[in-house]
Design an enzyme around this catalytic site. Structure first.
Site, short mmCIF file in Angstrom:
data_model
loop_
_atom_site.label_atom_id
_atom_site.label_comp_id
_atom_site.label_asym_id
_atom_site.label_seq_id
_atom_site.Cartn_x
_atom_site.Cartn_y
_atom_site.Cartn_z
N GLU A 1 -13.17 0.98 5.19
CA GLU A 1 -13.49 1.39 3.81
C GLU A 1 -14.99 1.28 3.55
OE1 GLU A 1 -9.42 0.13 1.53
OE2 GLU A 1 -10.74 -1.46 2.19
N TYR B 1 -11.04 -6.00 -4.17
CA TYR B 1 -11.80 -4.76 -4.19
C TYR B 1 -12.62 -4.67 -5.48
CZ TYR B 1 -9.05 -2.83 -0.29
OH TYR B 1 -8.47 -2.59 0.92
N GLU C 1 -10.69 -6.55 -8.70
CA GLU C 1 -9.41 -7.21 -8.65
C GLU C 1 -9.64 -8.71 -8.83
OE1 GLU C 1 -7.39 -4.04 -5.48
OE2 GLU C 1 -8.22 -5.94 -4.75
N ASP D 1 0.82 -1.22 0.00
CA ASP D 1 0.00 0.00 0.00
C ASP D 1 0.85 1.27 0.00
OD1 ASP D 1 -2.25 -1.58 0.12
OD2 ASP D 1 -2.52 -1.38 2.28
#
Ligand SMILES: *[C@@H]1O[C@H](CO)[C@@H](O)[C@H](O)[C@H]1NC(C)=O
Ligand SMILES: *[C@@H]1O[C@H](CO)[C@@H](O)[C@H](O)[C@H]1NC(C)=O
Ligand SMILES: *[C@@H]1O[C@H](CO)[C@@H](O)[C@H](O)[C@H]1NC(C)=O
Length: 377
Positions: free
Chosen positions: A229, A334, A356, A68
């Site tokens: 998220e 995701y 993904e 990340d």
């Protein structure tokens, strides 16, 4: 006369559409493949329709590693034929060779101003840099070119805010019609769902709702309340439902659902629930309303990022129809989805998903699927 005919044609499809959903994937494509164009890894896909009805996809192009942190480009591709063909990939941002670069992000389309706004963060992890900044870039020509970045931290204050990942929204109904609402999360310790709001088409932003983790600003333990998220969705009554990653599996291995009745100003504890039907391995998922039907996509599994599944609800997410649709059985992470709300009968039939996807790992490709909602009949 022609308009009346169209109306008659559209009415029956609309009224019985909900009960007949039976999805079929029409158009599967790989938009980005990790390792190509000397990019280590593509992750964090975003997808939206532009004001002119074109499709626009974004992803983080992580230059040197899959992590990340690290330096990245923002990659984009655009389709003018609803996903059949795509422009070659181009990079709209490049953060150089920093140790803690940019992270996507939320894309929001302002239908009134006919602009596309992309909000992302830099230095989110505070790794050899400080402070974290919330950044915005805007396109005024339907996604063909982008202006220079604006530092929103000057307006909203310095905070660790990671938008989305997914789509922001523009309120279509009262209260606060036309407001832009972008929601995201904080750091692992100072986590929670936070929203930022703009009432002048992205010129000025203010801090809105905060749903804080417990214990806030303290190290977390397994099963702590740690909303992370998230994807906001405007409902037909003008409220905003936010479908949230349950980072520490508080109460269940399933999604947290929060709701704002004041256009993103507050997220009252009274309006939080856990959706046991939406089992989730703690991931960024996709949610959307289309013609009165709520759609949800995630890797449907308690422990692993596999089994990317589309679900739909005919009662605003109170319950989900039994016949869930598997988009990909294997590794999947995701996702983000969109659809075109035009007056055309054709556009009522399709939703578009980006996710993904891999054979062994989730981060092998960013893939696209056009889904015909009634195609499997
Ligand atoms: C953004 O603005 C904040 C507040 O002034 C500042 O601390 C930060 O360094 C700025 N970030 C960037 C990337 O310019
Ligand atoms: C909006 O932001 C600009 C700077 O970008 C500032 O000059 C202006 O005063 C702000 N307007 C409001 C209403 O806050
Ligand atoms: C995939 O998801 C569906 C819907 O939640 C579920 O019924 C099925 O058991 C899942 N399959 C796997 C392999 O996890």
């Amino acid at each position: 006369m022609a308009a009346l005919f169209l109306l008659l044609l559209a009415a029956p499809l609309f009224s019985c559409a909900a009960v007949k959903i039976n999805p079929l994937v029409l158009d599967k494509q790989v938009l980005w493949e990790s390792g190509e164009e000397s990019v280590s890894t593509y992750r964090i896909p975003l997808l939206t329709f532009t004001p002119k009805g074109n499709l626009l996809a974004f992803a983080e192009a992580r230059k040197a590693s899959a992590g990340d942190y690290g330096s990245k480009f923002i990659a984009t591709r655009r389709s003018t034929d609803k996903g059949a063909t795509w422009s070659t990939s181009s990079f709209i941002r490049d953060d150089g060779s920093v140790l803690d670069g940019l992270n996507l992000g939320s894309v929001v389309v302002d239908e009134k101003a006919r602009t596309i706004i992309l909000i992302y963060t830099v230095c989110f992890h505070l790794y050899h840099c400080s402070p974290a900044s919330t950044m915005m870039v805007e396109s005024k020509d339907d996604g063909l070119s982008w202006g220079s970045p604006k530092n929103l931290s000057l307006q909203i204050g310095v905070m660790n805010f990671a938008p989305g990942p997914g789509t922001g929204l523009q309120k279509r109904r009262e209260p606060n019609k036309d407001r832009l609402v972008v929601c995201g999360h904080g750091t692992i310790e100072g986590d929670g769902v936070f929203c930022i709001l703009s009432d002048n088409h992205g010129k000025n932003w203010t801090k809105g709702a905060a749903l804080r983790s417990i214990p806030f600003n303290q190290p977390k333990k397994p099963q702590d309340f740690n909303p992370d998220e998230c994807q906001p969705v405007e409902m037909e009554d003008g409220s905003i439902v936010i479908n949230v990653r349950n980072q520490n599996n508080y109460h269940c291995r399933c999604r947290i659902v929060a709701r704002s009745h004041d256009a993103g100003m507050t997220l009252p504890i009274d309006d939080i629930h856990f959706d046991y039907e939406l089992v989730d391995p703690a991931v960024a998922a996709a949610a959307m309303m289309k013609d009165g039907v709520m759609f949800f996509v995630n890797p449907s599994s308690e422990h692993h990022r596999v089994n990317l599944t589309l679900r739909w609800s005919l009662n605003n997410g109170k319950s989900w129809e039994r016949n869930a649709f598997q988009i990909w059985h294997g590794p999947s992470g995701y996702s983000c989805m969109t659809s075109l709300d035009s007056n055309s009968v054709e556009d009522q039939k399709y939703i578009y998903v980006i996710y993904e996807k891999g054979q062994k790992d989730i981060d092998e490709t960013i893939s696209f699927a056009k889904i015909h909602l009634y195609g499997g009949l």
